[in-house]
Design an enzyme around this catalytic site. Structure first.
Site, PDB file in Angstrom:
ATOM      1  N   SER A 191      -1.477   4.785   9.442  1.00 17.36           N
ATOM      2  CA  SER A 191      -0.423   3.351   8.430  1.00 17.36           C
ATOM      3  C   SER A 191      -0.495   2.117   8.257  1.00 17.36           C
ATOM      4  O   SER A 191      -2.051   1.433   9.041  1.00 17.36           O
ATOM      5  CB  SER A 191       0.923   4.620   8.412  1.00 17.36           C
ATOM      6  N   HIS A 216       0.501  12.319   4.830  1.00 15.02           N
ATOM      7  CA  HIS A 216      -0.153  11.333   5.621  1.00 15.02           C
ATOM      8  C   HIS A 216       0.662  11.530   6.796  1.00 15.02           C
ATOM      9  O   HIS A 216       1.681  11.900   6.260  1.00 15.02           O
ATOM     10  CB  HIS A 216       0.731   9.969   4.387  1.00 15.02           C
TER      11      HIS A 216
HETATM   12  C1  GCU Z   1       3.346   2.017   1.915  1.00 16.27           C
HETATM   13  C2  GCU Z   1       2.528   1.677   2.253  1.00 16.27           C
HETATM   14  C3  GCU Z   1       0.700   1.884   2.999  1.00 16.27           C
HETATM   15  C4  GCU Z   1       1.603   1.907   4.200  1.00 16.27           C
HETATM   16  C5  GCU Z   1       2.491   2.900   5.096  1.00 16.27           C
HETATM   17  C6  GCU Z   1       3.250   3.213   6.052  1.00 16.27           C
HETATM   18  O1  GCU Z   1       3.172   3.565   1.845  1.00 16.27           O
HETATM   19  O2  GCU Z   1       2.123   1.422   0.692  1.00 16.27           O
HETATM   20  O3  GCU Z   1      -0.427   0.799   2.851  1.00 16.27           O
HETATM   21  O4  GCU Z   1       0.289   1.815   5.092  1.00 16.27           O
HETATM   22  O5  GCU Z   1       3.414   2.356   3.838  1.00 16.27           O
HETATM   23  O6  GCU Z   1       2.279   2.189   7.066  1.00 16.27           O
HETATM   24  O7  GCU Z   1       3.649   4.463   6.409  1.00 16.27           O
END
Ligand code: GCU
Length: 452
Positions: free
Chosen positions: A286, A430
Site C-alpha cells: 500500500s 487489500h
Molecule cells: C489509503 C490510500 C491509499 C493507500 C492506503 C494504505 O487507502 O488512499 O493510497 O495505499 O491508504 O496505505 O493503506
C-alpha cells in the site's frame, strides 16, 4: 502549512506563521465547502477512463530516442529520477555522516533455534540523542550470508510476530492500529499484523526478514514536516528558509522520507556479515508499496523490488484516474508527495511522467507487482499496465521483462513470475497474504540465487 496544502490542521497552528494561517483558513473554508458539495466519486468503469497518452520512457525530454543501454543509464535514467523528484516525490538528503549502529538484542535460538533475532538501533546522528530507527531482523542460522527481504511495517516491529522479546515501539502511531491507545502501542498490539509477515516461511526458504516501523522515520501525519527525521535533516533539503518563505515545491514528502529510511536500513544490512547486502529485496504494502518502489528506483543497491497493492502514486498509472486519483490522494494525504504534485490534481495529462516510468527506473533489476481483485481503489489493471509499459526498458537492457504480450489483466491467481517483471492478481482484499509471499519467495529464488 505549505504551498496549497489543504486541509489545514489547526492542531499544529502554533508552528505556522500568522499570515500563512490566515490564508490556510480562508482556503479551508472555500475549498472545504466546494469539496463538501462534490464528494469524490471514484470511477470503476473501464469505459469511462479518459483518453490518455503515456510519456515514452525511451524518449528524452529533448525528443531523442533512447536506443541503447548507455543512453538509458547516463541520460534518460537520471532525467527520469529528476522528473519524479521534481514533480512527484521530492528530493531527499543523502546518507548522514554520523550514522552508527547499536545491537540491542542478539538471540541465536529464535524460531526453535532456526534463526537469530537481532534488534539494531540505527542512530542517524553522531550522538545517541538524535533520531534513531529500530530495525528487527530474523536471520536463518544456516547458509549465511543470506539474502533478505526488507520492508517497513505500519504499527511497530512488535506487531509482526507475537514474540514477547520484540521491543514495543513507543513512538506516536495512527489511532487505527489494533491495540493502539492514545496514539501509542500497548502490549495488546503484539503480533496483530503477523498474518502479513510469515516469518517462519521466509526463514525456512533461506531468507532473512528485516523490518522497521515507518513512523520511526516520519510519523504519518500532516504536521508541516516538523517531526521525524525532518526535524533534523529538513534544512539539508530545503536550505535555510526565511520567514514566510514557502517550502520548496520539490522538497521531500513523506514517501521520499520513508524511502530514504529504507536506504538507511540497507546501509546497516550491507554492514551485517550474516546478510548478503547485494541480495536484498525491498518490499512494501500500500503506501509502503509506493515507498518500496521509490526506494528501489532511487537506490540501485536494492536487488529486487516488490509492490504489494501500491495503487495510486505507486504502480498504478495516474492517467487512468481509476479508483483513487492524484487529486484525491493529494487531498487525503497532502504530506505524502511533494507540493508540486498538487498541480496535477484533476490534471494528470500535464504530468511529465507516469508510473510505468517508476517501474522502468528499477530496470534491469527484477520487480514484482501484485494486485487484489477486491482492491479496485488501487486499480489492478493500471498496476499491471505499468509493468507492460516498462517492459521496453527491461528489453532494451537485455532482460526478458514481462512474460506476456497482452495488455489484458492476467487470470486471477495465475502469476507471471518467469521474467524480470513479475505480476499477479489474487482473490481477496487489500492486504498481504501467504499467497503473495509464496510468489515473492519463488521470484526471489529465481533472481537472488542463494549461496551463489
Ligand atoms: C489509503 C490510500 C491509499 C493507500 C492506503 C494504505 O487507502 O488512499 O493510497 O495505499 O491508504 O496505505 O493503506
Amino acid at each position: 502549512m505549505t504551498n496549497g496544502r489543504v486541509p489545514f490542521d489547526p492542531g499544529h497552528s502554533q508552528m505556522t506563521k500568522p499570515l500563512m494561517r490566515l490564508i490556510a483558513t480562508l482556503l479551508l473554508f472555500t475549498i472545504g465547502s466546494v469539496q463538501a458539495d462534490q464528494p469524490f466519486e471514484p470511477n470503476y468503469d473501464e469505459s469511462l477512463i479518459p483518453e490518455y497518452t503515456l510519456p515514452d520512457p525511451l524518449v528524452l525530454i529533448d525528443g531523442t530516442v533512447v536506443s541503447d543501454a548507455e543512453t538509458w543509464n547516463t541520460k534518460r535514467r537520471p532525467e527520469l529520477i529528476q522528473l519524479f523528484e521534481e514533480h512527484v516525490y521530492g528530493r531527499a538528503t543523502g546518507k548522514p555522516e554520523g550514522m552508527h549502529f547499536e545491537t540491542l538484542d542478539d538471540e541465536p535460538q529464535a524460531l526453535d533455534g532456526n534463526a537469530t533475532r537481532r534488534q539494531v538501533r540505527i542512530y542517524l546522528t553522531e550522538g545517541t540523542d538524535g533520531p534513531f530507527l529500530d530495525l528487527l531482523l530474523y536471520i536463518p542460522n544456516e547458509g549465511r550470508p543470506v539474502p533478505a527481504f526488507l520492508g517497513l511495517n505500519f504499527y511497530g516491529n512488535h506487531t509482526i510476530a507475537s514474540d514477547p522479546n520484540i521491543r514495543l515501539n513507543l513512538n506516536w502511531m495512527r489511532a487505527k492500529g489494533a491495540g493502539v491507545v492514545d496514539n501509542h502501542a500497548t502490549d495488546d498490539s503484539r503480533g496483530t499484523s503477523a498474518s502479513r509477515w510469515p516469518v517462519e516461511m521466509i526463514i525456512s526458504r533461506g531468507y532473512a526478514l528485516a523490518t522497521m516501523y515507518y513512523g520511526d522515520i516520519d510519523p504519518d501525519e500532516d504536521d508541516d514536516f516538523q517531526n521525524g527525521v525532518h526535524a533534523v535533516f529538513d534544512k539539508q533539503v530545503t536550505g535555510e528558509l526565511a520567514e514566510d518563505t514557502p517550502r520548496p515545491l520539490d522538497a521531500w514528502g513523506s514517501i521520499a522520507t520513508w524511502a530514504w529510511g529504507l536506504s538507511r536500513a540497507l546501509d546497516y544490512m550491507t554492514h551485517d556479515p550474516d546478510i548478503d547486502g547485494t541480495r536484498v529485496a525491498v518490499m512494501g504494502h500500500s503506501r509502503l508499496g509506493k515507498t518500496a518502489l521509490w526506494a528501489g528506483a532511487t537506490d540501485e543497491r536494492f536487488a529486487l523490488v516488490i509492490s504489494n497493492n501500491s495503487g495510486c502514486g505507486g504502480a498504478a498509472l495516474s492517467r487512468r484516474a481509476f479508483g483513487e486519483t492524484v487529486g484525491r490522494i493529494n487531498t487525503s494525504f497532502p504530506h505524502w508527495f511533494n507540493d508540486k504534485f498538487q498541480e496535477y490534481n484533476n490534471n494528470e495529462a500535464a504530468l511529465p511522467v507516469d508510473q510505468h516510468e517508476l517501474i522502468a527506473l528499477i530496470a534491469p533489476r527484477p520487480v514484482y507487482i501484485a494486485s487484489a481483485v477486491e482492491d479496485q481503489w488501487a486499480d489492478p489493471h493500471g498496476e499491471y499496465l505499468s509493468g507492460c509499459k516498462a517492459d521496453p526498458v527491461y528489453k532494451l537492457l537485455g532482460t526478458p521483462g514481462l512474460p506476456s504480450e497482452s495488455n489484458d489483466l492476467p487470470a486471477v491467481e495465475e502469476p507471471l513470475k518467469t521474467g524480470t517483471i513479475g505480476y499477479h492478481i489474487r482473490t481477496g482484499k487489500h492486504d498481504v497474504t501467504t499467497f503473495d509471499w509464496q510468489q515473492y519467495l519463488d521470484f526471489a529464488d529465481m533472481h537472488l540465487e542463494r549461496n551463489p
